[in-house]
Scaffold this motif. Structure first.
Motif, PDB file in Angstrom:
ATOM      1  N   THR A 194       0.855  -1.186   0.000  1.00  0.00           N
ATOM      2  CA  THR A 194       0.000   0.000   0.000  1.00  0.00           C
ATOM      3  C   THR A 194       0.890   1.234   0.000  1.00  0.00           C
ATOM      4  O   THR A 194       2.036   1.188   0.450  1.00  0.00           O
ATOM      5  CB  THR A 194      -0.918   0.050   1.232  1.00  0.00           C
ATOM      6  OG1 THR A 194      -0.107   0.175   2.416  1.00  0.00           O
ATOM      7  CG2 THR A 194      -1.789  -1.196   1.333  1.00  0.00           C
ATOM      8  N   GLN A 195       0.339   2.363  -0.480  1.00  0.00           N
ATOM      9  CA  GLN A 195       1.135   3.584  -0.536  1.00  0.00           C
ATOM     10  C   GLN A 195       1.541   4.061   0.849  1.00  0.00           C
ATOM     11  O   GLN A 195       2.664   4.523   1.049  1.00  0.00           O
ATOM     12  CB  GLN A 195       0.364   4.683  -1.268  1.00  0.00           C
ATOM     13  CG  GLN A 195       1.131   6.011  -1.364  1.00  0.00           C
ATOM     14  CD  GLN A 195       2.492   5.852  -2.024  1.00  0.00           C
ATOM     15  OE1 GLN A 195       2.611   5.293  -3.111  1.00  0.00           O
ATOM     16  NE2 GLN A 195       3.544   6.334  -1.368  1.00  0.00           N
ATOM     17  N   SER A 196       0.648   3.951   1.814  1.00  0.00           N
ATOM     18  CA  SER A 196       0.963   4.462   3.149  1.00  0.00           C
ATOM     19  C   SER A 196       2.130   3.705   3.778  1.00  0.00           C
ATOM     20  O   SER A 196       3.008   4.307   4.407  1.00  0.00           O
ATOM     21  CB  SER A 196      -0.272   4.375   4.052  1.00  0.00           C
ATOM     22  OG  SER A 196      -0.735   3.042   4.155  1.00  0.00           O
ATOM     23  N   GLY A 235       9.295   4.798  -1.706  1.00  0.00           N
ATOM     24  CA  GLY A 235       8.911   5.139  -3.064  1.00  0.00           C
ATOM     25  C   GLY A 235       7.408   5.291  -3.199  1.00  0.00           C
ATOM     26  O   GLY A 235       6.733   5.706  -2.263  1.00  0.00           O
ATOM     27  N   GLU A 236       6.908   4.914  -4.356  1.00  0.00           N
ATOM     28  CA  GLU A 236       5.497   5.142  -4.665  1.00  0.00           C
ATOM     29  C   GLU A 236       4.859   3.900  -5.271  1.00  0.00           C
ATOM     30  O   GLU A 236       5.506   3.150  -6.016  1.00  0.00           O
ATOM     31  CB  GLU A 236       5.367   6.307  -5.648  1.00  0.00           C
ATOM     32  CG  GLU A 236       5.811   7.634  -5.068  1.00  0.00           C
ATOM     33  CD  GLU A 236       6.450   8.564  -6.080  1.00  0.00           C
ATOM     34  OE1 GLU A 236       6.915   9.630  -5.655  1.00  0.00           O
ATOM     35  OE2 GLU A 236       6.512   8.213  -7.274  1.00  0.00           O
ATOM     36  N   VAL A 237       3.587   3.696  -4.942  1.00  0.00           N
ATOM     37  CA  VAL A 237       2.793   2.615  -5.519  1.00  0.00           C
ATOM     38  C   VAL A 237       1.856   3.220  -6.560  1.00  0.00           C
ATOM     39  O   VAL A 237       1.193   4.225  -6.297  1.00  0.00           O
ATOM     40  CB  VAL A 237       1.973   1.884  -4.435  1.00  0.00           C
ATOM     41  CG1 VAL A 237       1.100   0.788  -5.064  1.00  0.00           C
ATOM     42  CG2 VAL A 237       2.897   1.289  -3.380  1.00  0.00           C
ATOM     43  N   ILE A 238       1.814   2.616  -7.733  1.00  0.00           N
ATOM     44  CA  ILE A 238       0.935   3.073  -8.805  1.00  0.00           C
ATOM     45  C   ILE A 238      -0.210   2.081  -8.923  1.00  0.00           C
ATOM     46  O   ILE A 238       0.011   0.900  -9.201  1.00  0.00           O
ATOM     47  CB  ILE A 238       1.682   3.170 -10.144  1.00  0.00           C
ATOM     48  CG1 ILE A 238       2.950   4.035  -9.991  1.00  0.00           C
ATOM     49  CG2 ILE A 238       0.775   3.745 -11.224  1.00  0.00           C
ATOM     50  CD1 ILE A 238       3.870   3.958 -11.197  1.00  0.00           C
ATOM     51  N   ASP A 241       0.189  12.705 -12.589  1.00  0.00           N
ATOM     52  CA  ASP A 241       1.341  12.540 -11.695  1.00  0.00           C
ATOM     53  C   ASP A 241       1.190  11.324 -10.781  1.00  0.00           C
ATOM     54  O   ASP A 241       1.261  11.425  -9.549  1.00  0.00           O
ATOM     55  CB  ASP A 241       1.550  13.802 -10.855  1.00  0.00           C
ATOM     56  CG  ASP A 241       2.017  14.983 -11.684  1.00  0.00           C
ATOM     57  OD1 ASP A 241       2.610  14.747 -12.750  1.00  0.00           O
ATOM     58  OD2 ASP A 241       1.799  16.130 -11.265  1.00  0.00           O
ATOM     59  N   VAL A 242       1.003  10.155 -11.383  1.00  0.00           N
ATOM     60  CA  VAL A 242       0.852   8.949 -10.572  1.00  0.00           C
ATOM     61  C   VAL A 242       2.174   8.492  -9.958  1.00  0.00           C
ATOM     62  O   VAL A 242       2.196   7.710  -9.007  1.00  0.00           O
ATOM     63  CB  VAL A 242       0.233   7.792 -11.394  1.00  0.00           C
ATOM     64  CG1 VAL A 242      -1.188   8.139 -11.804  1.00  0.00           C
ATOM     65  CG2 VAL A 242       1.091   7.446 -12.606  1.00  0.00           C
ATOM     66  N   THR A 243       3.280   8.983 -10.496  1.00  0.00           N
ATOM     67  CA  THR A 243       4.591   8.741  -9.894  1.00  0.00           C
ATOM     68  C   THR A 243       5.532   9.831 -10.374  1.00  0.00           C
ATOM     69  O   THR A 243       5.207  10.581 -11.298  1.00  0.00           O
ATOM     70  CB  THR A 243       5.134   7.347 -10.260  1.00  0.00           C
ATOM     71  OG1 THR A 243       6.257   7.027  -9.431  1.00  0.00           O
ATOM     72  CG2 THR A 243       5.544   7.264 -11.716  1.00  0.00           C
ATOM     73  N   TYR A 244       6.677   9.929  -9.732  1.00  0.00           N
ATOM     74  CA  TYR A 244       7.621  11.001 -10.046  1.00  0.00           C
ATOM     75  C   TYR A 244       8.968  10.403 -10.412  1.00  0.00           C
ATOM     76  O   TYR A 244       9.597   9.724  -9.601  1.00  0.00           O
ATOM     77  CB  TYR A 244       7.767  11.955  -8.865  1.00  0.00           C
ATOM     78  CG  TYR A 244       6.484  12.667  -8.510  1.00  0.00           C
ATOM     79  CD1 TYR A 244       6.075  13.799  -9.206  1.00  0.00           C
ATOM     80  CD2 TYR A 244       5.667  12.173  -7.510  1.00  0.00           C
ATOM     81  CE1 TYR A 244       4.881  14.440  -8.901  1.00  0.00           C
ATOM     82  CE2 TYR A 244       4.467  12.807  -7.188  1.00  0.00           C
ATOM     83  CZ  TYR A 244       4.085  13.934  -7.892  1.00  0.00           C
ATOM     84  OH  TYR A 244       2.902  14.555  -7.589  1.00  0.00           O
ATOM     85  N   MET A 245       9.394  10.629 -11.649  1.00  0.00           N
ATOM     86  CA  MET A 245      10.707  10.183 -12.097  1.00  0.00           C
ATOM     87  C   MET A 245      11.744  11.228 -11.696  1.00  0.00           C
ATOM     88  O   MET A 245      11.544  12.420 -11.909  1.00  0.00           O
ATOM     89  CB  MET A 245      10.714   9.975 -13.612  1.00  0.00           C
ATOM     90  CG  MET A 245       9.681   8.976 -14.108  1.00  0.00           C
ATOM     91  SD  MET A 245       9.880   7.345 -13.353  1.00  0.00           S
ATOM     92  CE  MET A 245      11.504   6.891 -13.960  1.00  0.00           C
ATOM     93  N   TRP A 249       3.716  -7.852  -0.344  1.00  0.00           N
ATOM     94  CA  TRP A 249       3.049  -8.564  -1.425  1.00  0.00           C
ATOM     95  C   TRP A 249       2.522  -7.523  -2.412  1.00  0.00           C
ATOM     96  O   TRP A 249       1.865  -6.572  -2.022  1.00  0.00           O
ATOM     97  CB  TRP A 249       1.842  -9.338  -0.899  1.00  0.00           C
ATOM     98  CG  TRP A 249       2.104 -10.636  -0.225  1.00  0.00           C
ATOM     99  CD1 TRP A 249       2.034 -10.899   1.108  1.00  0.00           C
ATOM    100  CD2 TRP A 249       2.426 -11.875  -0.843  1.00  0.00           C
ATOM    101  NE1 TRP A 249       2.299 -12.211   1.354  1.00  0.00           N
ATOM    102  CE2 TRP A 249       2.550 -12.833   0.170  1.00  0.00           C
ATOM    103  CE3 TRP A 249       2.631 -12.259  -2.178  1.00  0.00           C
ATOM    104  CZ2 TRP A 249       2.870 -14.165  -0.102  1.00  0.00           C
ATOM    105  CZ3 TRP A 249       2.938 -13.584  -2.434  1.00  0.00           C
ATOM    106  CH2 TRP A 249       3.054 -14.517  -1.405  1.00  0.00           C
ATOM    107  N   ALA A 250       2.755  -7.713  -3.700  1.00  0.00           N
ATOM    108  CA  ALA A 250       2.169  -6.844  -4.722  1.00  0.00           C
ATOM    109  C   ALA A 250       1.280  -7.681  -5.632  1.00  0.00           C
ATOM    110  O   ALA A 250       1.632  -8.811  -5.984  1.00  0.00           O
ATOM    111  CB  ALA A 250       3.257  -6.167  -5.540  1.00  0.00           C
TER     112      ALA A 250
END
Length: 208
Positions: free
Chosen positions: A8-10, A16-19, A53-57, A153-154
């Motif tokens: 989860t993102q939290s 990092g970030e979860v999309i 902006d679902v993630t930032y490169m 787990w993803a």
């Protein structure tokens, strides 16, 4: 070591970030209202939603010692099931033999050909960074803190971006089928600036 939990993102935020699309799988038409937190706008003559902006490169190569500029890279990795220590369903575990990081770039893994209903199809193993040791290769960026390794787990509807310089295990696919990922990052062709590895002896054991 903390227990393995769903991605989860939290929980993943320090690394990092979860999309992940917030829409339900049953949504087949443009919703009449959108949650403010979704950062989505109608697009393509109201036949799509654009999530902004679902993630930032991030490209940090301007601080790399060589001074060689980086370019954006998009590769595909075909990842085969990670060999478990035990195949007993009640005692399924894997060995973490290597942690790696990309000190000057983020790295995004986007799974192909699987849906959100495919639960637990790959593992995301990460670790925070200790302070620099002053000795190569940890002169300016420290080694991984093995006492604080986290494993998630993803599922097939999730992509993940490792933050700049985040220690992580090479992608570990769980199950019986190959999983293909499109991987997006920056690189300049200098081996130690593109990727650094730490081999773990003995390996860490992650029990699923």
């Amino acid at each position: 070591m903390k227990p393995i939990i769903p991605l989860t993102q939290s929980e993943f935020a320090p690394f990092g970030e979860v999309i992940e699309c917030p829409l339900k799988a049953s949504t087949t038409n443009l919703p009449s209202s959108l949650p403010a937190s979704s950062n989505a706008v109608p697009a393509n003559q109201d036949t799509a939603l654009k999530f902004i902006d679902v993630t930032y490169m991030r490209n940090g190569y301007d601080s790399a010692p060589s001074g060689i500029p980086a370019k954006a890279l998009m590769n595909m990795f075909s990842c085969f099931p990670h060999p478990p220590r035990s195949t007993n369903r009640n005692d399924y575990s894997v060995d973490v033999k290597v942690l790696e990081r990309h000190p000057y770039t983020t790295q995004t893994f986007i799974p192909l050909g699987v849906g959100r209903k495919a639960q637990g199809v790959y593992l995301v193993v990460v670790a925070p960074t200790l302070p620099p040791t002053g000795q190569p290769p940890f002169t300016t960026m420290g080694p991984p803190d093995l006492s604080k390794v986290r494993t998630f787990w993803a599922h097939g509807g999730q992509a993940v971006t490792y933050g700049l310089g985040t220690w992580h295990m090479p992608m570990a696919v769980v199950g019986e089928e190959r999983l293909d990922f499109v991987v997006v990052q920056y690189g300049n062709g200098v081996a130690d600036e593109d990727c650094q590895e730490v081999r773990l002896e003995p390996p860490l054991q992650e029990k699923l």
